[in-house]
Design a protein around this motif. Structure first.
Motif, PDB file in Angstrom:
ATOM      1  N   PHE A 242      80.844 -42.910  35.364  1.00 16.86           N
ATOM      2  CA  PHE A 242      80.486 -42.303  34.092  1.00 16.86           C
ATOM      3  C   PHE A 242      80.971 -40.856  34.020  1.00 16.86           C
ATOM      4  O   PHE A 242      81.443 -40.396  32.977  1.00 16.86           O
ATOM      5  CB  PHE A 242      78.975 -42.353  33.888  1.00 16.86           C
ATOM      6  CG  PHE A 242      78.403 -43.742  33.890  1.00 16.86           C
ATOM      7  CD1 PHE A 242      79.201 -44.843  33.612  1.00 16.86           C
ATOM      8  CD2 PHE A 242      77.073 -43.963  34.179  1.00 16.86           C
ATOM      9  CE1 PHE A 242      78.681 -46.129  33.625  1.00 16.86           C
ATOM     10  CE2 PHE A 242      76.537 -45.245  34.182  1.00 16.86           C
ATOM     11  CZ  PHE A 242      77.351 -46.336  33.908  1.00 16.86           C
ATOM     12  N   ILE A 246      83.977 -41.442  31.284  1.00 19.57           N
ATOM     13  CA  ILE A 246      83.548 -41.145  29.923  1.00 19.57           C
ATOM     14  C   ILE A 246      84.084 -39.765  29.566  1.00 19.57           C
ATOM     15  O   ILE A 246      83.715 -38.763  30.182  1.00 19.57           O
ATOM     16  CB  ILE A 246      82.016 -41.189  29.791  1.00 19.57           C
ATOM     17  CG1 ILE A 246      81.477 -42.559  30.204  1.00 19.57           C
ATOM     18  CG2 ILE A 246      81.601 -40.884  28.347  1.00 19.57           C
ATOM     19  CD1 ILE A 246      79.959 -42.636  30.252  1.00 19.57           C
ATOM     20  N   ASP A 248      85.068 -36.275  27.334  1.00 16.51           N
ATOM     21  CA  ASP A 248      84.189 -35.277  26.732  1.00 16.51           C
ATOM     22  C   ASP A 248      83.807 -35.611  25.297  1.00 16.51           C
ATOM     23  O   ASP A 248      82.768 -35.153  24.815  1.00 16.51           O
ATOM     24  CB  ASP A 248      84.859 -33.898  26.775  1.00 16.51           C
ATOM     25  CG  ASP A 248      84.994 -33.364  28.198  1.00 16.51           C
ATOM     26  OD1 ASP A 248      84.267 -33.857  29.083  1.00 16.51           O
ATOM     27  OD2 ASP A 248      85.823 -32.472  28.422  1.00 16.51           O
ATOM     28  N   GLY A 250      83.141 -38.612  24.313  1.00 19.12           N
ATOM     29  CA  GLY A 250      82.241 -39.750  24.351  1.00 19.12           C
ATOM     30  C   GLY A 250      82.889 -41.106  24.465  1.00 19.12           C
ATOM     31  O   GLY A 250      82.193 -42.114  24.607  1.00 19.12           O
ATOM     32  N   TRP A 252      85.197 -44.062  26.323  1.00 23.78           N
ATOM     33  CA  TRP A 252      85.690 -44.537  27.619  1.00 23.78           C
ATOM     34  C   TRP A 252      87.194 -44.315  27.647  1.00 23.78           C
ATOM     35  O   TRP A 252      87.905 -44.537  26.664  1.00 23.78           O
ATOM     36  CB  TRP A 252      85.337 -46.002  27.808  1.00 23.78           C
ATOM     37  CG  TRP A 252      85.807 -46.584  29.105  1.00 23.78           C
ATOM     38  CD1 TRP A 252      86.750 -47.556  29.278  1.00 23.78           C
ATOM     39  CD2 TRP A 252      85.343 -46.251  30.414  1.00 23.78           C
ATOM     40  NE1 TRP A 252      86.901 -47.844  30.605  1.00 23.78           N
ATOM     41  CE2 TRP A 252      86.045 -47.055  31.346  1.00 23.78           C
ATOM     42  CE3 TRP A 252      84.402 -45.343  30.907  1.00 23.78           C
ATOM     43  CZ2 TRP A 252      85.840 -46.978  32.714  1.00 23.78           C
ATOM     44  CZ3 TRP A 252      84.200 -45.272  32.284  1.00 23.78           C
ATOM     45  CH2 TRP A 252      84.917 -46.085  33.169  1.00 23.78           C
ATOM     46  N   ARG A 285      74.855 -38.977  32.648  1.00 25.14           N
ATOM     47  CA  ARG A 285      75.704 -38.350  31.641  1.00 25.14           C
ATOM     48  C   ARG A 285      76.521 -39.370  30.854  1.00 25.14           C
ATOM     49  O   ARG A 285      77.224 -40.200  31.407  1.00 25.14           O
ATOM     50  CB  ARG A 285      76.669 -37.375  32.318  1.00 25.14           C
ATOM     51  CG  ARG A 285      77.752 -36.835  31.379  1.00 25.14           C
ATOM     52  CD  ARG A 285      78.955 -36.311  32.148  1.00 25.14           C
ATOM     53  NE  ARG A 285      80.049 -35.964  31.243  1.00 25.14           N
ATOM     54  CZ  ARG A 285      81.010 -36.813  30.875  1.00 25.14           C
ATOM     55  NH1 ARG A 285      80.992 -38.059  31.316  1.00 25.14           N
ATOM     56  NH2 ARG A 285      81.970 -36.435  30.058  1.00 25.14           N
ATOM     57  N   GLY A 286      76.418 -39.283  29.542  1.00 20.37           N
ATOM     58  CA  GLY A 286      77.303 -40.036  28.652  1.00 20.37           C
ATOM     59  C   GLY A 286      76.896 -41.457  28.369  1.00 20.37           C
ATOM     60  O   GLY A 286      77.406 -42.055  27.423  1.00 20.37           O
ATOM     61  N   ASP A 289      75.074 -41.970  24.977  1.00 21.42           N
ATOM     62  CA  ASP A 289      75.937 -41.553  23.869  1.00 21.42           C
ATOM     63  C   ASP A 289      77.104 -42.498  23.641  1.00 21.42           C
ATOM     64  O   ASP A 289      77.741 -42.447  22.577  1.00 21.42           O
ATOM     65  CB  ASP A 289      76.466 -40.137  24.121  1.00 21.42           C
ATOM     66  CG  ASP A 289      75.370 -39.088  23.969  1.00 21.42           C
ATOM     67  OD1 ASP A 289      74.328 -39.413  23.360  1.00 21.42           O
ATOM     68  OD2 ASP A 289      75.538 -37.960  24.472  1.00 21.42           O
ATOM     69  N   MET A 290      77.419 -43.355  24.629  1.00 21.29           N
ATOM     70  CA  MET A 290      78.503 -44.310  24.406  1.00 21.29           C
ATOM     71  C   MET A 290      78.186 -45.271  23.268  1.00 21.29           C
ATOM     72  O   MET A 290      79.093 -45.835  22.651  1.00 21.29           O
ATOM     73  CB  MET A 290      78.789 -45.095  25.688  1.00 21.29           C
ATOM     74  CG  MET A 290      79.582 -44.318  26.722  1.00 21.29           C
ATOM     75  SD  MET A 290      80.073 -45.370  28.102  1.00 21.29           S
ATOM     76  CE  MET A 290      81.400 -46.313  27.352  1.00 21.29           C
ATOM     77  N   THR A 293      79.013 -42.877  19.979  1.00 23.84           N
ATOM     78  CA  THR A 293      80.373 -42.395  19.743  1.00 23.84           C
ATOM     79  C   THR A 293      81.174 -43.267  18.785  1.00 23.84           C
ATOM     80  O   THR A 293      81.784 -42.752  17.846  1.00 23.84           O
ATOM     81  CB  THR A 293      81.116 -42.249  21.079  1.00 23.84           C
ATOM     82  OG1 THR A 293      80.480 -41.230  21.852  1.00 23.84           O
ATOM     83  CG2 THR A 293      82.572 -41.871  20.862  1.00 23.84           C
TER      84      THR A 293
END
Length: 686
Positions: A242, A246, A248, A250, A252, A285-286, A289-290, A293
């Motif tokens: 991740f 991932i 910045d 958001g 992949w 982290r992230g 938010d995936m 996005t």
């Protein structure tokens, strides 16, 4: 004893099983379970093959599944029969997949209604898990695509299968005897854990995420802290996946919405499995938010362009609805009202609410209103997406990183959509067994961009030069460039070796070359300006692919076509404009939307028309190649889309040397724009 489902999840599953609001999900699972019992599919003694191989190479659709495992496999489109070990292995993989889907449905019913009421659905998954536990140790590793499997023919597919087996066992474990649990855990799950661990790539990749998710599931099922630590904390474990994969903005890092959601499938499953053993994992982290996005880049019909190796189903109206289960699961992990709102949007337009996640994790949608739209983030800088859009049109300029093994050589390509219709789309990718993959799909010529010397672009990463949001300015502008160094090894991917796989070749035509594309956006039309600078004279092709029917020009003549390679050989019905001139016009109609294009080309440009495969490949598209020769070229076009008559009455071009002036006459005004050889387009001054 470790569990994959929490007590709260099981209580909600049981409660909603009799709730009329969730009847569709209940009946869907019951139907799947009843179908599985009726079919009574059983494992075979041989290892599985590659799942993608069970597709018709001609039509790129799954072959008809016959439980008897015939020596020939029928295409559902034209009835053609296909045979050979690749197809047979694909059939065995499909068999194991169907068995897994069936036993999971049966196990979910048991979990929902309890062991007494669910007795008739319990025997089948119990027998199947015991069968696999007995045969798994003796199955040989199989496959040659991205690792090996045993039940399947690939390390990735084995991991996906292992997650399903783990969840099935989790649902019925309490109804099994101690001896049965020991046999399944030692014969099947310990073997799966060892095999999947052995298949790890030790690099950042969506496949690795699935394999690590499987190891996490197996670690929970087996109450094995070492497996959980390997999955989460290993050198290339999920935490590192991740952190590095991932980006910045958001997304992949493989540059494909399809693979964004595919990786997220495994990641969400891991997060759910680790809720009680590693609750802090939910804050990685992230990860959360995936889910958000993609919503910041969707078109008004809840679709997305199918960039890189993306299945084009995501580009159809409400293409994101196929991922409703992700948002059901996401809500159960992080009860964000935005997840409920997007689910309300999916279901309001007719997507059925099905799946265990809807019953056990999803929100109560009573009173939840589907949003009319979603806030659009017009620039995704790390992934390299620049978007110009209004109430009925959407254009993507793609300039970012290559995307690793799933990337396409298509820097500065455009994807044009209007009024709910894909007009000039990025075709994405059909099944990997399609014979078009190598010579067409993964080549620059199949995209709406430039190639030099009849050769696909080498890997590169472009730069956004200018962006003006049309919602905030009198006109919009998206402008990006890409340059290739003399030494191609000077390019290093963001995540190191995984994005810089050993695919790079030195292409002399691109060494020191630069492309620059500027798209100027108004309420009535767009202006597309493409500039090419090369260190030596080379053939320069600018491709444009449009769906639907070519309406004009009608003044075409056949060409004695001698394609330079197998990619150009795919062009069919090749013609050219009879009167080669710097100015010409074309128009297309697709699903009731008309696109009109007024072009200005460098002197001596040849305009070629042809028919080429779209996606699906059986859907042909109209292709235009604007072909020039030299060290520099400047192509320009005015493009208008409309349902019914357009507003443009005339387009006039005036070449002032360093600056090209285009004037667009509308019923109530004329707008003029300066298109320079160097610099950004802007309103023309007299």
């Amino acid at each position: 004893m470790s569990r994959l489902r929490t007590d709260d999840e099981l209580r909600l599953l049981s409660k909603r099983w009799t709730d009329p609001a969730f009847a569709t999900a209940r009946e869907s699972l019951l139907a799947q379970a009843e179908t599985a019992l009726a079919a009574d599919l059983r494992p075979v003694g041989e290892a599985g093959g590659w799942g993608h191989a069970f597709h018709c190479p001609d039509h790129v659709v799954p072959l008809e599944f016959d439980p008897a495992g015939p020596p020939q496999h029928r295409c559902p489109v034209d009835g053609k029969l296909w045979q050979g070990e690749d197809f047979d292995g694909g059939w065995r993989c499909a068999l194991n997949g169907r068995i897994m889907g069936g036993i999971q449905a049966c196990a979910t019913v048991v979990a929902a209604v309890g062991p007494e009421a669910g007795a008739r659905w319990l025997a089948y998954p119990r027998e199947i898990l015991l069968d696999y536990a007995e045969r798994y140790p003796d199955l040989p590793p199989s496959g040659h695509w991205a690792g090996k499997g045993k039940i399947t023919g690939q390390g990735l597919e084995e991991a996906v299968w292992a997650i399903g087996a783990s969840r099935c066992y989790d649902a019925i474990r309490d109804q099994l005897s101690a001896d049965e649990r020991t046999m399944i855990e030692n014969g099947l799950f310990r073997g799966l854990a060892a095999h999947v661990t052995d298949q790890l790539f030790h690099k950042i990749h969506n496949i690795e995420c699935w394999q690590l998710s499987a190891i996490a599931h197996l670690g929970v099922i087996l109450d094995d802290d070492d497996l959980i630590a390997l999955a989460v904390d290993g050198e290339t474990g999920l935490t590192t996946q991740f952190a590095e994969g991932i980006l910045d903005d958001g997304w992949w890092a493989e540059g494909s919405p399809t693979y964004h959601y595919y990786m997220l499938s495994g990641a969400l499953a891991a997060a759910a499995a680790l809720r009680e053993r590693r609750p802090a994992f939910l804050d990685t982290r992230g990860l959360r938010d995936m889910l958000l996005t993609p919503l910041s880049m969707i078109r008004s019909d809840f679709s997305l362009p199918a960039t890189n190796d993306g299945w084009n189903s995501i580009a159809y109206p409400y293409g994101l609805a196929q991922y409703a289960g992700h948002y059901e699961q996401g809500y159960g992990l992080w009860p964000d009202p935005r997840f409920a709102e997007v689910l309300a949007a999916f279901y309001a337009q007719g997507t059925p609410r099905t799946g265990e996640a809807a019953l056990a994790l999803g929100p109560d949608l009573t009173g939840v209103t589907a949003p009319e739209g979603w806030p659009l983030r017009t620039v995704h800088p790390t992934s390299g997406y620049a978007i110009l859009a209004d109430d009925h049109r959407y254009l993507l300029l793609k300039y970012g990183p290559h995307g690793g093994g799933h990337g396409h050589p298509d820097k500065l390509a455009l994807d044009l959509w209007a009024d709910g219709v894909r007009l000039a789309p990025d075709a994405g990718s059909p099944a990997y067994t399609s014979p078009l993959q190598g010579p067409w799909i993964r080549q620059t010529l199949s995209h709406n961009t430039v190639l030099l010397d009849h050769t696909s672009q080498p890997e590169a990463e472009g730069t956004l030069i200018n962006f003006r949001d049309p919602a905030e300015h009198p006109y919009g502008l998206a402008e990006a460039s890409v340059a290739w160094p003399e030494d191609p090894d000077a390019i290093v991917g963001r995540q190191g070796s995984w994005l810089r796989e050993p695919r790079r070749t030195h292409v002399p035509a691109y060494a020191g070359a630069e492309l620059r594309r500027s798209v100027l956006w108004t309420a009535d039309y767009l202006v597309d300006l493409v500039r090419v600078d090369a260190p030596q004279e080379v053939p320069i092709d600018l491709a444009w692919h449009h769906r639907g029917t070519l309406l004009e020009p009608v003044d075409l003549e056949p060409v004695g076509w001698q394609p330079p390679d197998e990619t150009y050989a795919i062009l069919d019905g090749v013609h050219r404009l009879t009167h080669q001139a710097q100015h010409w016009q074309a128009s297309w109609e697709a699903e009731g939307v008309t696109t009109r294009l007024w072009a200005h080309d460098p002197d001596g440009t040849e305009v070629i028309t042809a028919t080429t495969p779209g996606n699906p490949p059986a859907e042909p598209q109209s292709t235009f190649l604007r072909r020039a020769d030299g060290r520099a070229a400047r192509f320009a076009a005015v493009i208008e889309t409309s349902r019914g008559p357009g507003r443009i009455e005339a387009v006039e071009w005036e070449d002032r040397g360093e600056t090209l002036i285009v004037s667009v006459r509308l019923p109530d005004r004329t707008e003029s724009w300066a298109l320079p050889t160097d610099g950004s387009p802007s309103p023309a001054t007299s």
